[in-house]
Design an enzyme around this catalytic site. Structure first.
Site, PDB file in Angstrom:
ATOM      1  N   ALA A 153       0.832  -1.207   0.000  1.00  0.00           N
ATOM      2  CA  ALA A 153       0.000   0.000   0.000  1.00  0.00           C
ATOM      3  C   ALA A 153       0.864   1.253   0.000  1.00  0.00           C
ATOM      4  O   ALA A 153       0.613   2.202  -0.755  1.00  0.00           O
ATOM      5  CB  ALA A 153      -0.940  -0.006   1.206  1.00  0.00           C
ATOM      6  N   THR A 181       3.589  -7.541   3.058  1.00  0.00           N
ATOM      7  CA  THR A 181       3.450  -7.918   1.647  1.00  0.00           C
ATOM      8  C   THR A 181       4.500  -8.939   1.256  1.00  0.00           C
ATOM      9  O   THR A 181       4.262  -9.793   0.395  1.00  0.00           O
ATOM     10  CB  THR A 181       3.536  -6.673   0.735  1.00  0.00           C
ATOM     11  OG1 THR A 181       2.619  -5.685   1.212  1.00  0.00           O
ATOM     12  CG2 THR A 181       3.181  -7.019  -0.694  1.00  0.00           C
ATOM     13  N   HIS A 380      -5.757 -17.338   9.790  1.00  0.00           N
ATOM     14  CA  HIS A 380      -5.522 -18.114   8.563  1.00  0.00           C
ATOM     15  C   HIS A 380      -5.512 -19.583   8.960  1.00  0.00           C
ATOM     16  O   HIS A 380      -4.797 -19.973   9.889  1.00  0.00           O
ATOM     17  CB  HIS A 380      -4.201 -17.717   7.917  1.00  0.00           C
ATOM     18  CG  HIS A 380      -4.047 -18.225   6.511  1.00  0.00           C
ATOM     19  ND1 HIS A 380      -3.857 -19.557   6.220  1.00  0.00           N
ATOM     20  CD2 HIS A 380      -4.071 -17.596   5.314  1.00  0.00           C
ATOM     21  CE1 HIS A 380      -3.768 -19.715   4.905  1.00  0.00           C
ATOM     22  NE2 HIS A 380      -3.891 -18.534   4.340  1.00  0.00           N
ATOM     23  N   GLU A 393      -3.306 -20.392   0.539  1.00  0.00           N
ATOM     24  CA  GLU A 393      -4.626 -20.947   0.227  1.00  0.00           C
ATOM     25  C   GLU A 393      -4.666 -21.545  -1.176  1.00  0.00           C
ATOM     26  O   GLU A 393      -5.534 -22.348  -1.490  1.00  0.00           O
ATOM     27  CB  GLU A 393      -5.672 -19.833   0.359  1.00  0.00           C
ATOM     28  CG  GLU A 393      -7.095 -20.306   0.408  1.00  0.00           C
ATOM     29  CD  GLU A 393      -8.031 -19.229   0.931  1.00  0.00           C
ATOM     30  OE1 GLU A 393      -9.236 -19.336   0.669  1.00  0.00           O
ATOM     31  OE2 GLU A 393      -7.552 -18.295   1.600  1.00  0.00           O
ATOM     32  N   ARG A 396      -4.994 -25.315  -1.525  1.00  0.00           N
ATOM     33  CA  ARG A 396      -6.362 -25.842  -1.542  1.00  0.00           C
ATOM     34  C   ARG A 396      -7.057 -25.492  -2.852  1.00  0.00           C
ATOM     35  O   ARG A 396      -7.820 -26.287  -3.390  1.00  0.00           O
ATOM     36  CB  ARG A 396      -7.147 -25.303  -0.337  1.00  0.00           C
ATOM     37  CG  ARG A 396      -6.754 -25.967   0.977  1.00  0.00           C
ATOM     38  CD  ARG A 396      -7.439 -25.321   2.172  1.00  0.00           C
ATOM     39  NE  ARG A 396      -6.825 -24.052   2.523  1.00  0.00           N
ATOM     40  CZ  ARG A 396      -7.475 -22.989   2.959  1.00  0.00           C
ATOM     41  NH1 ARG A 396      -8.799 -23.026   3.065  1.00  0.00           N
ATOM     42  NH2 ARG A 396      -6.834 -21.889   3.285  1.00  0.00           N
ATOM     43  N   ARG A 417     -12.225 -18.467   5.303  1.00  0.00           N
ATOM     44  CA  ARG A 417     -11.160 -18.747   6.269  1.00  0.00           C
ATOM     45  C   ARG A 417     -11.676 -18.914   7.690  1.00  0.00           C
ATOM     46  O   ARG A 417     -11.166 -19.747   8.450  1.00  0.00           O
ATOM     47  CB  ARG A 417     -10.114 -17.627   6.217  1.00  0.00           C
ATOM     48  CG  ARG A 417      -9.275 -17.663   4.953  1.00  0.00           C
ATOM     49  CD  ARG A 417      -8.351 -16.473   4.863  1.00  0.00           C
ATOM     50  NE  ARG A 417      -7.429 -16.615   3.737  1.00  0.00           N
ATOM     51  CZ  ARG A 417      -6.569 -15.688   3.364  1.00  0.00           C
ATOM     52  NH1 ARG A 417      -6.490 -14.541   4.025  1.00  0.00           N
ATOM     53  NH2 ARG A 417      -5.759 -15.898   2.345  1.00  0.00           N
ATOM     54  N   HIS A 519      -3.933 -13.787  11.385  1.00  0.00           N
ATOM     55  CA  HIS A 519      -3.417 -13.466  10.056  1.00  0.00           C
ATOM     56  C   HIS A 519      -3.703 -12.028   9.627  1.00  0.00           C
ATOM     57  O   HIS A 519      -2.804 -11.330   9.175  1.00  0.00           O
ATOM     58  CB  HIS A 519      -4.022 -14.433   9.038  1.00  0.00           C
ATOM     59  CG  HIS A 519      -3.555 -14.221   7.640  1.00  0.00           C
ATOM     60  ND1 HIS A 519      -2.211 -14.163   7.306  1.00  0.00           N
ATOM     61  CD2 HIS A 519      -4.238 -14.047   6.468  1.00  0.00           C
ATOM     62  CE1 HIS A 519      -2.094 -13.972   5.993  1.00  0.00           C
ATOM     63  NE2 HIS A 519      -3.302 -13.881   5.471  1.00  0.00           N
ATOM     64  N   HIS A 520      -4.938 -11.589   9.766  1.00  0.00           N
ATOM     65  CA  HIS A 520      -5.311 -10.270   9.246  1.00  0.00           C
ATOM     66  C   HIS A 520      -6.236  -9.577  10.236  1.00  0.00           C
ATOM     67  O   HIS A 520      -7.153 -10.194  10.779  1.00  0.00           O
ATOM     68  CB  HIS A 520      -6.027 -10.427   7.898  1.00  0.00           C
ATOM     69  CG  HIS A 520      -6.138  -9.165   7.111  1.00  0.00           C
ATOM     70  ND1 HIS A 520      -5.251  -8.827   6.122  1.00  0.00           N
ATOM     71  CD2 HIS A 520      -7.039  -8.157   7.165  1.00  0.00           C
ATOM     72  CE1 HIS A 520      -5.598  -7.661   5.587  1.00  0.00           C
ATOM     73  NE2 HIS A 520      -6.688  -7.240   6.205  1.00  0.00           N
ATOM     74  N   GLU A 549      -3.892  -2.492   5.469  1.00  0.00           N
ATOM     75  CA  GLU A 549      -4.424  -3.131   6.667  1.00  0.00           C
ATOM     76  C   GLU A 549      -4.572  -2.180   7.847  1.00  0.00           C
ATOM     77  O   GLU A 549      -5.222  -2.518   8.836  1.00  0.00           O
ATOM     78  CB  GLU A 549      -3.539  -4.324   7.061  1.00  0.00           C
ATOM     79  CG  GLU A 549      -4.223  -5.310   7.974  1.00  0.00           C
ATOM     80  CD  GLU A 549      -3.403  -6.573   8.215  1.00  0.00           C
ATOM     81  OE1 GLU A 549      -3.721  -7.301   9.170  1.00  0.00           O
ATOM     82  OE2 GLU A 549      -2.432  -6.823   7.454  1.00  0.00           O
ATOM     83  N   ARG A 559     -11.939 -11.496   5.791  1.00  0.00           N
ATOM     84  CA  ARG A 559     -11.361 -11.170   4.489  1.00  0.00           C
ATOM     85  C   ARG A 559     -11.227 -12.417   3.639  1.00  0.00           C
ATOM     86  O   ARG A 559     -10.734 -13.450   4.105  1.00  0.00           O
ATOM     87  CB  ARG A 559      -9.978 -10.521   4.657  1.00  0.00           C
ATOM     88  CG  ARG A 559      -9.324 -10.210   3.315  1.00  0.00           C
ATOM     89  CD  ARG A 559      -8.005  -9.498   3.482  1.00  0.00           C
ATOM     90  NE  ARG A 559      -6.986 -10.303   4.122  1.00  0.00           N
ATOM     91  CZ  ARG A 559      -6.293 -11.278   3.520  1.00  0.00           C
ATOM     92  NH1 ARG A 559      -6.546 -11.579   2.252  1.00  0.00           N
ATOM     93  NH2 ARG A 559      -5.372 -11.953   4.176  1.00  0.00           N
TER      94      ARG A 559
END
Length: 584
Positions: A153, A181, A380, A393, A396, A417, A519-520, A549, A559
């Site tokens: 960002a 990132t 996550h 991810e 998967r 998630r 995770h977020h 974030e 998310r």
């Protein structure tokens, strides 16, 4: 990832004759056998080769080749470690925070080269023998735009502000660029893109909007979500135009249509984004101050006028600016702050880098900024139980399935998630296995690295794999064969998974233990669609912008995988453009 070839960084010693004299032994004997020597160690992604040139009295130069290291981490670590070794004429140097593995590999390779030269390694490792080199204090600055944080960002904002003809400086408290990132693995979501069209994927911004709102439990800010979906496709074109080549598209949890854009070889998306943006910033000669911490925002009559900061030596200085962009990330690595807002995450490990402490949120709060969705924190589902290292991810999405410790499937692996994390936490030991095979390994570079680095167990047959997993072989074999029948029939009768990409009819097979980690952090500063930070009355704080974030409202309560890169690039660009355009 790094461009093909080797990362090669040459740092030449430029110290005075006085320093040279100080580097000689007290007895006047030669310290080194003059010449060029090589040492080889193992880094995060493969071999690290150090070529060290010595005079009789000093370490003159060091060249590092590290093809497997991510450029944003490997190059940053190399430059700093090499400078530390040469300037101090010592091996008693610290690893670079955020690039510990790469740093330690570089130090080891240099050490091995010096051993080959017959150097006194114990003396070189003794801190008492280090040469102390004074560093200059950072002077005060006066610019148009100051960006705090150098993740995706922040870098996107800086690129756009510079493109608008403004003077820009980036303040980054960590020793390397990229922030979280660097750790982003999966890809970037966007709909109606040229890449999707080339691959024959039919998608729409309407479906993208609906998936994002649904994934966020409908508490997302609709205007921010609409801005994201309207402009994410432009962001894909923009980052690809800078050299990212996000030319493959896969499906992630919560998506109705494949829309996660990733590098063609399935490698992690984050390092690619950091590399191309950092290269652009170098080309545009944007000033970047590493190991520089923003302390507080400077405010006058309700308007932000700049920032107070400290440099590498903790000296205070100020940056006067007409616009300030906060891109400091979330607070996933601040366990106290996480628990303060959501006690359900007490004791969780994190996938975040150590700098994700919520500092930007606190600074903005101090000048009256409002917060939104601050208690919404995401785990996550697939991270290493010991370290919190995240497994993308995309494994998967490429067909991987989840198996519990009884050898059974227990969930649609492409659920959102939060749903998958909750299901794993309800299983024995709160640990499951992410199962893949060689067919997936060949198309997913991230998975190949996980296996190479020993994160999982393997077997040529289901029976062999079960033994390595310590689960019942009969149960696992029955589970895998049943799943193969679902794939053959095109219908997951057990859990309703729509994307059935791999039948697991051929090995070798792999199983990686996984558990959820923080995770977020979806909540943060309240912004409008122009990335302006809002106060508690809903009005913009003049001169203050934010992206990534550090903000809230876009992702709601959960998310979707792939939406973070879309968020940081789209709103990062908007923040940079708005910060530049509103300068009077």
């Amino acid at each position: 990832m790094m461009k093909k070839g080797v990362l090669s960084i040459m740092v030449i010693l430029g110290l005075s004759m006085l320093l040279v004299a100080c580097s000689q032994s007290a007895s006047g004997e030669e310290k080194f056998n003059a010449g060029t020597y090589e040492g080889v160690s193992t880094g995060h992604g493969g071999e690290v080769i150090a070529t060290v040139t010595l005079t009789k009295d000093e370490i003159a130069s060091i060249d590092i080749a590290a093809e497997g290291e991510t450029e944003s981490i490997g190059e940053g670590a190399s430059a700093q470690v090499i400078a530390s070794i040469i300037n101090s004429q010592s091996l008693a140097v610290d690893a670079v925070s955020g690039a510990t593995t790469s740093s330690e590999a570089i130090i080891e390779a240099v050490t091995l080269a010096l051993e080959e030269a017959g150097a006194d390694i114990d003396a070189l490792k003794d801190p008492a023998n280090k040469i102390e080199v004074a560093t200059e204090q950072q002077e005060d600055l006066d610019v148009d735009v100051v960006v705090i944080g150098s993740g995706g960002a922040g870098m996107a904002a800086a690129v756009e502000a510079k493109a608008a003809g403004k003077s820009v400086v980036i303040l980054e408290k960590m020793p390397i660029l990229g922030g979280n990132t660097n750790r982003a693995t999966g890809g970037m979501n966007a709909a109606e893109t040229s890449v999707q069209a080339d691959l024959g994927i039919e998608d729409s911004k309407t479906i993208f909007y609906e998936d994002t709102m649904s994934g966020g439990k409908e508490i997302n800010n609709p205007d921010l979500v609409q801005t994201l979906v309207d402009h994410a496709s432009e962001s894909v074109d923009w980052i690809n135009g800078l050299g990212a080549d996000l030319s493959d598209v896969v499906i992630f949890g919560g998506q109705s249509v494949p829309r996660t854009h990733r590098p063609a070889d399935g490698s992690p998306v984050g390092p690619v984004v950091v590399e191309v943006l950092s290269n652009k910033l170098k080309k545009e000669e944007v000033q970047i101050l590493l190991e520089t911490t923003a302390v507080k925002l400077l405010e006058e009559d309700g308007e932000i006028k700049g920032v107070e900061a400290t440099d590498k030596q903790n000296h205070s200085f100020t940056v006067l600016a007409k616009s300030v962009v906060l891109a400091t990330g979330g607070f996933g690595a601040n366990s106290e702050m996480v628990v303060e807002y959501n006690e359900n995450f007490e004791g969780f490990s994190t996938t975040n880098h150590k700098g994700a402490l919520g500092s930007g949120i606190k600074m903005a709060e101090a000048v009256g900024a409002d917060l939104t969705d601050i208690a919404e924190i995401q785990a996550h589902p697939t991270t290493d139980p010991e370290t919190g290292y995240m497994f993308t991810e995309a494994v998967r999405g490429d067909g991987g399935i989840l198996i519990n410790q009884e050898g059974q499937r227990f969930i649609d692996e492409l659920e959102t998630r939060d749903v998958v994390s909750k299901a794993i936490l309800e299983k024995s030991g709160s640990v499951a296995f992410l199962v893949a095979n060689d067919a997936m390994r060949e198309k997913n570079a991230s998975l190949a690295k996980y296996i190479e680095h020993g994160y999982g167990v393997e077997g040529d047959t289901f029976e062999d794999l079960a033994k390595a997993m310590h689960v019942d072989a009969k149960t696992l074999t029955q589970t895998m064969k049943q799943y193969a029948s679902y794939v053959a029939n095109g219908s997951d009768e057990a859990y309703g998974r729509d994307n059935l990409a791999e039948a697991f009819e051929e090995g070798k097979y792999y199983a990686i233990p996984v558990t959820p980690s923080v995770h977020h952090t979806m909540g943060g500063l309240r912004i409008d669609t122009k990335a302006r930070v809002l106060n508690k009355d809903g009005a913009p704080i003049k001169g203050l912008y934010a992206a990534g974030e550090v903000t809230g409202g876009i992702h709601g309560a959960n998310r979707l995988g792939g939406n973070a890169i879309a968020d940081i690039l789209t709103f990062g660009r908007i923040a940079g453009m708005t910060a530049a355009s509103e300068i009077e």
